[in-house]
Scaffold this motif. Structure first.
Motif, PDB file in Angstrom:
ATOM      1  N   SER A   1       2.060   1.891  -3.483  1.00  0.00           N
ATOM      2  CA  SER A   1       0.642   2.050  -4.478  1.00  0.00           C
ATOM      3  C   SER A   1      -0.212   0.978  -3.990  1.00  0.00           C
ATOM      4  O   SER A   1      -0.094  -0.091  -4.008  1.00  0.00           O
ATOM      5  CB  SER A   1       1.143   1.856  -6.049  1.00  0.00           C
ATOM      6  N   PRO A   2      -1.356   1.783  -3.785  1.00  0.00           N
ATOM      7  CA  PRO A   2      -2.690   1.057  -3.494  1.00  0.00           C
ATOM      8  C   PRO A   2      -2.939   0.107  -4.555  1.00  0.00           C
ATOM      9  O   PRO A   2      -3.361  -1.166  -4.218  1.00  0.00           O
ATOM     10  CB  PRO A   2      -3.856   1.910  -3.150  1.00  0.00           C
ATOM     11  N   ALA A   3      -2.818   0.416  -5.714  1.00  0.00           N
ATOM     12  CA  ALA A   3      -2.985  -0.380  -7.019  1.00  0.00           C
ATOM     13  C   ALA A   3      -2.248  -1.623  -6.882  1.00  0.00           C
ATOM     14  O   ALA A   3      -2.715  -2.722  -7.348  1.00  0.00           O
ATOM     15  CB  ALA A   3      -2.983   0.448  -8.144  1.00  0.00           C
ATOM     16  N   LYS A   4      -0.897  -1.687  -6.436  1.00  0.00           N
ATOM     17  CA  LYS A   4      -0.209  -2.860  -6.488  1.00  0.00           C
ATOM     18  C   LYS A   4      -0.499  -3.694  -5.534  1.00  0.00           C
ATOM     19  O   LYS A   4      -0.663  -5.077  -5.521  1.00  0.00           O
ATOM     20  CB  LYS A   4       1.425  -2.448  -5.930  1.00  0.00           C
ATOM     21  N   PHE A   5      -1.107  -3.489  -4.250  1.00  0.00           N
ATOM     22  CA  PHE A   5      -1.709  -4.164  -3.345  1.00  0.00           C
ATOM     23  C   PHE A   5      -2.717  -4.969  -4.015  1.00  0.00           C
ATOM     24  O   PHE A   5      -3.108  -6.059  -3.923  1.00  0.00           O
ATOM     25  CB  PHE A   5      -2.056  -3.651  -1.994  1.00  0.00           C
ATOM     26  N   TYR A   6      -3.776  -4.059  -4.559  1.00  0.00           N
ATOM     27  CA  TYR A   6      -5.104  -4.822  -5.090  1.00  0.00           C
ATOM     28  C   TYR A   6      -4.864  -5.760  -6.040  1.00  0.00           C
ATOM     29  O   TYR A   6      -5.380  -6.702  -6.173  1.00  0.00           O
ATOM     30  CB  TYR A   6      -6.067  -3.714  -5.371  1.00  0.00           C
ATOM     31  N   ASN A   7      -3.759  -5.412  -6.978  1.00  0.00           N
ATOM     32  CA  ASN A   7      -3.521  -6.234  -8.205  1.00  0.00           C
ATOM     33  C   ASN A   7      -2.930  -7.566  -7.696  1.00  0.00           C
ATOM     34  O   ASN A   7      -3.081  -8.647  -8.060  1.00  0.00           O
ATOM     35  CB  ASN A   7      -2.588  -5.722  -8.979  1.00  0.00           C
ATOM     36  N   SER A   8      -1.982  -7.421  -6.703  1.00  0.00           N
ATOM     37  CA  SER A   8      -1.592  -8.738  -6.060  1.00  0.00           C
ATOM     38  C   SER A   8      -2.508  -9.529  -5.549  1.00  0.00           C
ATOM     39  O   SER A   8      -2.292 -10.928  -5.683  1.00  0.00           O
ATOM     40  CB  SER A   8      -0.349  -8.186  -4.927  1.00  0.00           C
ATOM     41  N   PHE A   9      -3.129  -9.048  -4.625  1.00  0.00           N
ATOM     42  CA  PHE A   9      -4.124  -9.573  -3.879  1.00  0.00           C
ATOM     43  C   PHE A   9      -5.224 -10.230  -5.042  1.00  0.00           C
ATOM     44  O   PHE A   9      -5.753 -11.381  -4.756  1.00  0.00           O
ATOM     45  CB  PHE A   9      -5.092  -8.662  -2.962  1.00  0.00           C
TER      46      PHE A   9
ATOM     47  N   LEU B   1       0.833  -1.371  -0.158  1.00  0.00           N
ATOM     48  CA  LEU B   1       0.142   0.011  -0.002  1.00  0.00           C
ATOM     49  C   LEU B   1       0.709   1.042  -0.132  1.00  0.00           C
ATOM     50  O   LEU B   1       0.388   2.234  -0.676  1.00  0.00           O
ATOM     51  CB  LEU B   1      -0.967   0.006   0.873  1.00  0.00           C
ATOM     52  N   ALA B   2       1.915   1.186   0.749  1.00  0.00           N
ATOM     53  CA  ALA B   2       2.885   2.442   0.689  1.00  0.00           C
ATOM     54  C   ALA B   2       3.448   2.759  -0.646  1.00  0.00           C
ATOM     55  O   ALA B   2       3.737   3.711  -1.185  1.00  0.00           O
ATOM     56  CB  ALA B   2       4.118   1.983   1.804  1.00  0.00           C
TER      57      ALA B   2
END
Length: 291
Positions: free
Chosen positions: A175-183, A172-173
């Motif tokens: 980029s929020p999009a990186k966490f959402y895409n990873s999840f 999240l730190a």
């Protein structure tokens, strides 16, 4: 016959009556179907409700959701272990129920922090243990499914645990999009695995198939929700709610199969129907198309 067999035979005749003889001495067609007669004999012999659907000639049990086994299973006699499937199913159901309710926006909870405790203790650890016990009783499918979904809940909890491995915080730190895409990729991987499990239930029971069907749609929709974020950059709310709905259906299907595995003649006045598919071995017998 032995004294025990005589008692069981007497109890059976009291329940279903004797089969009348025709003039030639051959037994006439009984009032109940062959399948019902077989079930009644097994019930009197084993006294174990759902698992009493045993064919004495084949010495095996038909596919049954409460046993978490889509294929033919071993007979009840001589087993040294109880049935671990209801325990694993209940652990999965409760954890899935709570997370799915949150995904649907119940009480505006928003964050699934409360699920972390369930994911570690019940859906994770207890379900993993149930999966290992399935391996001990010789059920490869049950061991693979329950152990894997136990691992899913443990890994889910590890990702979301605050201050733990800091997986969520670091992504999240960046980029929020990186966490959402990873999840989202994480969930899509579980969708693929569940599809494989679903294929292995096509010759079992409707109740067993629906459990994996609803779960498969749950992973698919939640994966899409995280991969295709909304205009606000957060997971797609509508798709996430749809995933939560199918998650609730999967949870209740798991509880239903668990009840089918727990309820027997020693603790229940009724047996839970699981509806065998017409093309399954049991379905063919009931339609009179099996040897």
């Amino acid at each position: 016959m032995s004294a025990t067999e005589a008692i069981n035979h007497g109890e059976l005749e009291k329940d279903i009556g004797t089969v009348p003889q025709n003039g030639g001495g051959a037994p006439m067609q009984p009032q109940m179907s062959a399948e019902e007669h077989q079930v009644a004999r097994a019930a009197a012999r084993f006294g174990y409700g759902p698992l009493a659907h045993v064919n004495d000639a084949e010495a095996s049990l038909p596919a049954f959701g409460g046993e978490f086994q889509p294929g033919l299973y071993k007979p009840v006699e001589g087993r040294k272990f109880g049935n671990p499937a209801p325990l694993g199913l209940c652990a999965f159901a409760l954890t899935t129920f709570v997370l799915s309710a949150i995904n649907m926006g119940t009480k505006d909870i928003g964050e699934p922090n409360i699920v972390i405790a369930l994911a570690f203790g019940y859906g994770g650890l207890v379900q993993l243990l149930a999966g290992m016990w399935e391996m001990a009783v010789g059920n490869t499918f049950g061991a693979t499914a329950l152990s894997s979904y136990g691992g899913f809940w443990l890994s889910f909890a590890i990702v979301l645990t605050p201050g733990g491995f800091e997986i969520e915080d670091k992504l999240l730190a960046a980029s929020p999009a990186k966490f959402y895409n990873s999840f989202g990729l994480f969930l899509m991987g579980w969708f693929i695995f569940t599809t494989i499990m679903l294929v292995c239930t096509l010759k079992s029971t409707v109740a067993f198939f629906l459990l994996f069907f609803f779960l498969d749609l749950t992973f698919l929709l939640l994966g899409v929700a995280y991969l295709q974020q909304g205009a606000d950059g957060a997971p797609n709310a509508n798709v996430q709610k749809a995933g939560g709905l199918f998650g609730l259906l999967a949870a209740f299907a798991a509880w239903y199969n668990a009840l089918a595995g727990i309820a027997d003649t020693s603790n229940s006045f009724f047996i839970i129907p699981v509806a065998h598919f017409p093309w399954s071995a049991t379905g063919k017998i009931r339609r009179g198309k099996s040897d």
